[in-house]
Design an enzyme around this catalytic site. Structure first.
Site: not given
Ligand SMILES: NC(=O)c1ccc[n+]([C@@H]2O[C@H](COP(=O)([O-])OP(=O)(O)OC[C@H]3O[C@@H](n4cnc5c(N)ncnc54)[C@H](O)[C@@H]3O)[C@@H](O)[C@H]2O)c1
Length: 263
Positions: A62, A144, A156, A160
């Site tokens: 975590d 992001s 959010y 970021k």
């Molecule tokens: N998917 C998108 O469109 C998008 C766009 C821009 C940025 N992001 C960024 O990309 C990153 C990944 O996002 P995603 O879309 O894969 O989301 P997701 O929810 O599919 O995956 C995120 C992962 O992080 C884990 N997580 C959450 N809290 C945690 C903690 N306290 N400690 C450790 N792990 C933790 C979750 O269990 C999950 O497996 C994030 O930082 C998100 O803000 C995503």
């Protein structure tokens, strides 16, 4: 054969890599030859993904827990000999959007604890271990497009932007020690577990169904690439920044957004 990204001999930790973008990043780094540590707050997905990707280590973590993060990085350095690459990917966004007056203190704090405190904890622990080892290193923070082009909500978007500026400060501080710190900004990346990804150029772009709702979906409909990103496409950018090809790239913010921000 042309030039390839070769990360053999490099030990890489990717946080939040049990699923989604983090899993995609871990897969690409592994395909480039890195020794990968899969890590997530979800112990089940940590184990399953590590197994499926053939990772060196499955390490539930975590990122909001600073002591646990320090212990994890010390364990990696002890068991795998080094920590060369840290990708701070863990982040949350579902259930934290909405108009400013609907954001509770708990929502604000919970999101910032992961998206900002978590990144800080990782950078601090990695800097300590990388500087002590004296072999340089790579830190990539997953920001992001919302860091510079708001739209999801104050909690959010601001988190970021904080990640982006934290990364630039680290680039200044750590650059003299051969450690680079860069930010990758994914655009809309399809990660919804259990749903088929409508990411082919020929497939219609979904107007709804994104966890962040119709407002974001309508902007996604204007992405020049005409499709969502695949998690591996974010991984490709991360692999470049971790490779010798990017030795002189430090403190950048790299959009991987299909041209979204060019709008
Ligand atoms: N998917 C998108 O469109 C998008 C766009 C821009 C940025 N992001 C960024 O990309 C990153 C990944 O996002 P995603 O879309 O894969 O989301 P997701 O929810 O599919 O995956 C995120 C992962 O992080 C884990 N997580 C959450 N809290 C945690 C903690 N306290 N400690 C450790 N792990 C933790 C979750 O269990 C999950 O497996 C994030 O930082 C998100 O803000 C995503």
């Amino acid at each position: 054969m042309g030039m390839e990204i070769d990360l053999q001999g490099k030990v890489a930790l990717v946080t939040g890599s049990g699923q989604g973008i983090g899993r995609g990043i871990a897969g690409v780094l592994g395909a480039c030859g890195a020794t990968v540590v899969v890590s997530d707050v979800n112990a089940e997905t940590t184990e399953a993904t590590a197994r499926e990707l053939g990772a060196a280590l499955a390490l539930p973590l975590d990122v909001t827990d600073r002591d646990a993060f320090n212990a994890a990085i010390d364990r990696i350095a002890a068991e795998l000999g080094a920590l060369d690459i840290l990708v701070n990917n863990a982040g949350v966004y579902r259930e934290y959007g909405g108009p400013v007056e609907t954001i509770t203190p708990e929502m604000w704090r919970t999101l910032w604890a992961v998206n900002v405190d978590g990144v800080f904890h990782g950078c601090q622990a990695a800097a300590r271990v990388m500087r002590a080892a004296g072999n340089g290193g790579r830190i990539v923070n997953i920001a992001s497009t919302q860091a510079v082009s708001p739209g999801v909500g104050v909690t959010y978007d601001a988190s970021k932007a904080a990640v982006l500026q934290l990364t630039r400060t680290l680039a200044l501080e750590l650059g003299p020690h051969g450690i680079t710190a860069n930010a990758v900004a994914p655009g809309a990346t399809w990660v919804n577990p259990g749903e088929p990804p409508p990411i082919d150029a020929s497939a219609p772009i979904p107007r709804s169904g994104h966890p962040l709702g119709d407002a974001v979906a309508s902007r996604i409909a204007r992405i020049p690439a005409g499709r969502w990103a695949r998690p591996e496409e974010i991984g490709n950018a991360v692999a470049f920044l971790c490779s010798p090809l990017a030795d002189y790239v430090n403190g950048v913010y790299l959009n991987v957004d299909g041209g979204w921000l060019a709008e």
